[in-house]
Motif scaffolding. Structure first.
Motif, PDB file in Angstrom:
ATOM      1  N   UNK A  61       0.812  -1.223   0.000  1.00 21.20           N
ATOM      2  CA  UNK A  61       0.000   0.000   0.000  1.00 21.20           C
ATOM      3  C   UNK A  61       0.840   1.265   0.000  1.00 21.20           C
ATOM      4  N   UNK A  62       2.061   1.200  -0.544  1.00 21.06           N
ATOM      5  CA  UNK A  62       2.917   2.365  -0.559  1.00 21.06           C
ATOM      6  C   UNK A  62       2.784   3.228  -1.794  1.00 21.06           C
ATOM      7  N   UNK A  63       1.925   2.836  -2.733  1.00 17.99           N
ATOM      8  CA  UNK A  63       1.728   3.628  -3.938  1.00 17.99           C
ATOM      9  C   UNK A  63       0.569   4.597  -3.772  1.00 17.99           C
ATOM     10  N   UNK A  64      -0.369   4.573  -4.717  1.00 17.78           N
ATOM     11  CA  UNK A  64      -1.496   5.511  -4.660  1.00 17.78           C
ATOM     12  C   UNK A  64      -2.362   5.318  -3.421  1.00 17.78           C
ATOM     13  N   UNK A  65      -2.391   4.105  -2.882  1.00 18.17           N
ATOM     14  CA  UNK A  65      -3.223   3.866  -1.702  1.00 18.17           C
ATOM     15  C   UNK A  65      -2.798   4.758  -0.538  1.00 18.17           C
ATOM     16  N   UNK A  66      -1.507   5.036  -0.436  1.00 17.86           N
ATOM     17  CA  UNK A  66      -1.013   5.885   0.641  1.00 17.86           C
ATOM     18  C   UNK A  66      -0.942   7.347   0.240  1.00 17.86           C
ATOM     19  N   UNK A  67      -1.367   7.676  -0.993  1.00  9.66           N
ATOM     20  CA  UNK A  67      -1.161   9.015  -1.523  1.00  9.66           C
ATOM     21  C   UNK A  67      -2.451   9.651  -2.025  1.00  9.66           C
ATOM     22  N   UNK A  68      -3.586   9.142  -1.595  1.00  8.72           N
ATOM     23  CA  UNK A  68      -4.855   9.718  -2.050  1.00  8.72           C
ATOM     24  C   UNK A  68      -5.500  10.520  -0.931  1.00  8.72           C
ATOM     25  N   UNK A  69      -6.609  11.168  -1.256  1.00  7.98           N
ATOM     26  CA  UNK A  69      -7.268  12.036  -0.275  1.00  7.98           C
ATOM     27  C   UNK A  69      -8.530  11.406   0.310  1.00  7.98           C
ATOM     28  N   UNK A  70      -8.723  10.132   0.090  1.00  9.72           N
ATOM     29  CA  UNK A  70      -9.662   9.244   0.816  1.00  9.72           C
ATOM     30  C   UNK A  70     -11.139   9.602   0.667  1.00  9.72           C
ATOM     31  N   UNK A  71     -11.508  10.338  -0.358  1.00 10.19           N
ATOM     32  CA  UNK A  71     -12.917  10.700  -0.529  1.00 10.19           C
ATOM     33  C   UNK A  71     -13.702   9.518  -1.088  1.00 10.19           C
ATOM     34  N   UNK A  72     -14.868   9.288  -0.519  1.00 13.59           N
ATOM     35  CA  UNK A  72     -15.733   8.179  -0.922  1.00 13.59           C
ATOM     36  C   UNK A  72     -17.101   8.748  -1.285  1.00 13.59           C
ATOM     37  N   UNK A  73     -17.560   8.491  -2.495  1.00 12.36           N
ATOM     38  CA  UNK A  73     -18.867   8.955  -2.941  1.00 12.36           C
ATOM     39  C   UNK A  73     -19.317   8.091  -4.116  1.00 12.36           C
ATOM     40  N   UNK A  74     -20.580   8.197  -4.477  1.00  8.98           N
ATOM     41  CA  UNK A  74     -21.104   7.409  -5.592  1.00  8.98           C
ATOM     42  C   UNK A  74     -21.970   8.241  -6.531  1.00  8.98           C
ATOM     43  N   UNK A  86     -21.951   2.968  -6.420  1.00 14.51           N
ATOM     44  CA  UNK A  86     -22.949   2.799  -5.366  1.00 14.51           C
ATOM     45  C   UNK A  86     -22.784   1.447  -4.694  1.00 14.51           C
ATOM     46  N   UNK A  87     -22.448   0.414  -5.482  1.00 14.82           N
ATOM     47  CA  UNK A  87     -22.163  -0.886  -4.879  1.00 14.82           C
ATOM     48  C   UNK A  87     -20.969  -0.774  -3.936  1.00 14.82           C
ATOM     49  N   UNK A  88     -19.959  -0.026  -4.361  1.00 16.38           N
ATOM     50  CA  UNK A  88     -18.803   0.189  -3.491  1.00 16.38           C
ATOM     51  C   UNK A  88     -19.206   0.879  -2.198  1.00 16.38           C
ATOM     52  N   UNK A  89     -20.048   1.914  -2.300  1.00 19.92           N
ATOM     53  CA  UNK A  89     -20.465   2.639  -1.096  1.00 19.92           C
ATOM     54  C   UNK A  89     -21.251   1.735  -0.153  1.00 19.92           C
ATOM     55  N   UNK A 169     -25.338  12.886   1.237  1.00 25.33           N
ATOM     56  CA  UNK A 169     -25.144  12.731   2.686  1.00 25.33           C
ATOM     57  C   UNK A 169     -24.375  11.471   3.078  1.00 25.33           C
ATOM     58  N   UNK A 170     -24.519  10.371   2.323  1.00 30.15           N
ATOM     59  CA  UNK A 170     -23.880   9.103   2.710  1.00 30.15           C
ATOM     60  C   UNK A 170     -22.403   9.057   2.342  1.00 30.15           C
ATOM     61  N   UNK A 171     -21.933  10.022   1.589  1.00 31.71           N
ATOM     62  CA  UNK A 171     -20.529  10.041   1.192  1.00 31.71           C
ATOM     63  C   UNK A 171     -19.655  10.413   2.381  1.00 31.71           C
ATOM     64  N   UNK A 172     -18.331  10.321   2.200  1.00 31.19           N
ATOM     65  CA  UNK A 172     -17.454  10.679   3.304  1.00 31.19           C
ATOM     66  C   UNK A 172     -16.007  10.331   3.047  1.00 31.19           C
ATOM     67  N   UNK A 173     -15.316   9.935   4.113  1.00 29.24           N
ATOM     68  CA  UNK A 173     -13.898   9.589   4.032  1.00 29.24           C
ATOM     69  C   UNK A 173     -13.643   8.353   4.888  1.00 29.24           C
ATOM     70  N   UNK A 174     -12.482   7.732   4.687  1.00 27.35           N
ATOM     71  CA  UNK A 174     -12.020   6.632   5.528  1.00 27.35           C
ATOM     72  C   UNK A 174     -10.513   6.760   5.682  1.00 27.35           C
ATOM     73  N   UNK A 360     -10.033   5.923  -7.799  1.00 26.47           N
ATOM     74  CA  UNK A 360      -9.802   4.530  -7.450  1.00 26.47           C
ATOM     75  C   UNK A 360     -10.098   4.172  -6.011  1.00 26.47           C
ATOM     76  N   UNK A 361      -9.750   5.041  -5.064  1.00 26.08           N
ATOM     77  CA  UNK A 361      -9.920   4.677  -3.656  1.00 26.08           C
ATOM     78  C   UNK A 361     -11.373   4.395  -3.318  1.00 26.08           C
ATOM     79  N   UNK A 362     -12.262   5.263  -3.763  1.00 24.25           N
ATOM     80  CA  UNK A 362     -13.666   5.113  -3.402  1.00 24.25           C
ATOM     81  C   UNK A 362     -14.289   3.834  -3.950  1.00 24.25           C
ATOM     82  N   UNK A 363     -13.698   3.304  -5.035  1.00 27.60           N
ATOM     83  CA  UNK A 363     -14.243   2.103  -5.678  1.00 27.60           C
ATOM     84  C   UNK A 363     -13.696   0.811  -5.089  1.00 27.60           C
ATOM     85  N   UNK A 364     -12.762   0.892  -4.155  1.00 31.86           N
ATOM     86  CA  UNK A 364     -11.981  -0.267  -3.715  1.00 31.86           C
ATOM     87  C   UNK A 364     -12.799  -1.515  -3.412  1.00 31.86           C
TER      88      UNK A 364
END
Length: 408
Positions: A61-74, A86-89, A169-174, A360-364
């Motif tokens: 996880x030392x590539x983009x996974x550690x370098x993103x801004x963690x926003x999650x939305x659909x 939406x399935x990801x969310x 409203x259901x969006x966010x970060x992790x 990519x992060x939000x779709x994980x």
């Protein structure tokens, strides 16, 4: 709530073993970021494929996974995009329980600001499209924006007045590190080998069939190989003469010093080109648009950071006294229609997961499930069927440039 209470995770070194690579596996996944780890987890959990290795050229996880801004939305425009995100969310909402590991998923909502009449039209259009797809979405006037985010400047006499915003409203970060560690821990518990410091340099092949990979630690045979190496997926595909329709760009972000909790949601703006949230510890997390040049360096141009901070102050004058703590960049891979490429290739036994750009992060979680299905069954999951490589020949593109106008 910005800061929640959660059990702190164990030190990551205790969460999974560090085995030597075997000489062969049923499946090899290239790239131990969120997508690669989630794919291995779902291969073992749902597809019953446990003889799996995830190979990473650096650290897990030392590539983009550690370098993103963690926003999650659909809240994407087109049906195909909305369904997979939406399935990801939905999976994000139960991921902590599924993995048995804290990920600090905070559903604080995401505002996408409108600064012009065209922005308003596009925003209302997207809200209606989202609702048709069962995605929670609202249109807010400036007063509603102010209610959700009191520190934003909604004055009418500024250069980019806020005319309204879409709100999910259901969006966010992790917490991105915790997400990676949770997937790694869960995958390793099923018998998946996580191999760090093992750069893939090429492929073993028998005609048009891929039979394994060449690595810095020797050749490894594989029944099937999945590429999940973000911007470097196209570099590896080039060794086979397979030219993927991707361009890779640096994408910069920065964090401030620790501040008191003042920013309750996530704010994104295409016009001023910045997106801002406040992390669980208190630092502001600011993302910018991609640097215009192609490259693989995990750094970027100073003028992008300069404009990013100026844009943030347009929206949040209250942050004028904040100090930048550090900056960094990831490498994003962008396809012609700003949508991912997820599916089979012309080579038997080789599958690609790339082209996610800044999303990519939000779709994980959904990527892990869909890519695992595709590899295990040699056919796409219904959710990723529209995102196959063949769409660039048929012309059935999923053009999400509107969603990607600002990095997200």
């Amino acid at each position: 709530m910005i800061a929640g209470t959660a059990r702190l995770p164990d030190h990551p070194e205790r969460l999974w073993p560090n085995p030597e690579p075997k000489r062969s596996y049923d499946v090899v996944i290239v790239g131990a970021g969120g997508h690669g780890l989630a794919t291995a987890y779902h291969l073992a959990k749902e597809q019953g494929v446990r003889d799996v290795a995830v190979l990473e050229k650096g650290w897990l996880a030392g590539g983009n996974m550690a370098r993103n801004t963690t926003i999650i939305r659909s809240n994407y425009l087109w049906d195909e995009s909305a369904r997979i995100y939406e399935h990801a969310l939905e999976l994000w909402e139960g991921l902590e329980e599924d993995l048995g590991y804290p990920i600090l998923f905070s559903q604080r909502g995401v505002l996408n600001l409108a600064h012009s009449l065209q922005d308003v039209r596009e925003g209302v259009r997207r809200v209606n499209a989202n609702r048709l797809n069962g995605v929670d979405a609202e249109w807010l006037d400036p007063a509603g924006v102010k209610e959700v985010c009191p520190i934003i400047d909604v004055s009418a006499d500024v250069r980019h007045p806020v005319l309204g915003a879409t709100f999910q409203p259901r969006a966010g970060i992790a917490k991105h590190d915790y997400v990676a560690w949770g997937y790694a821990r869960a995958a390793a518990a099923t018998g998946v080998d996580l191999i760090q410091d093992c750069e893939v340099t090429g492929f073993l092949r028998d005609g048009d069939r891929i039979t394994g990979v060449r690595t810095a630690r020797g050749d490894i045979a594989a029944g099937r190989v999945g590429l999940a190496a973000a911007g470097h997926t196209s570099v590896l595909a080039d060794t086979l003469g397979l030219r993927l329709p991707l361009q890779s760009h640096p994408l910069q972000a920065l964090v401030s010093e620790l501040l008191e909790p003042v920013h309750p949601t996530v704010v994104m703006s295409n016009a001023v080109h910045v997106y801002v949230s406040q992390a669980h510890k208190g630092e502001l997390v600011l993302g910018a648009g991609i640097d215009s040049y192609n490259g693989y360096g995990q750094r970027g141009s100073f003028h992008v950071i300069e404009r990013q901070m100026a844009a943030a102050l347009e929206l949040f004058p209250v942050f004028a006294g904040a100090h930048v703590l550090r900056t960094w960049a990831g490498v994003v891979d962008v396809s012609p229609d700003a949508s991912p490429i997820l599916g089979r290739t012309p080579f038997t036994g080789l599958y690609v997961n790339c082209g996610w750009g800044t999303g990519g992060f939000k779709a994980t979680p959904a990527v892990g499930r869909c890519f695992a299905h595709t590899i295990a069954h040699d056919e796409p999951h219904p959710l990723n069927a529209p995102f196959g490589l063949e769409r660039f020949f048929t012309g059935a593109l999923v053009d999400e440039h509107g969603a990607a106008a600002v990095a997200h």
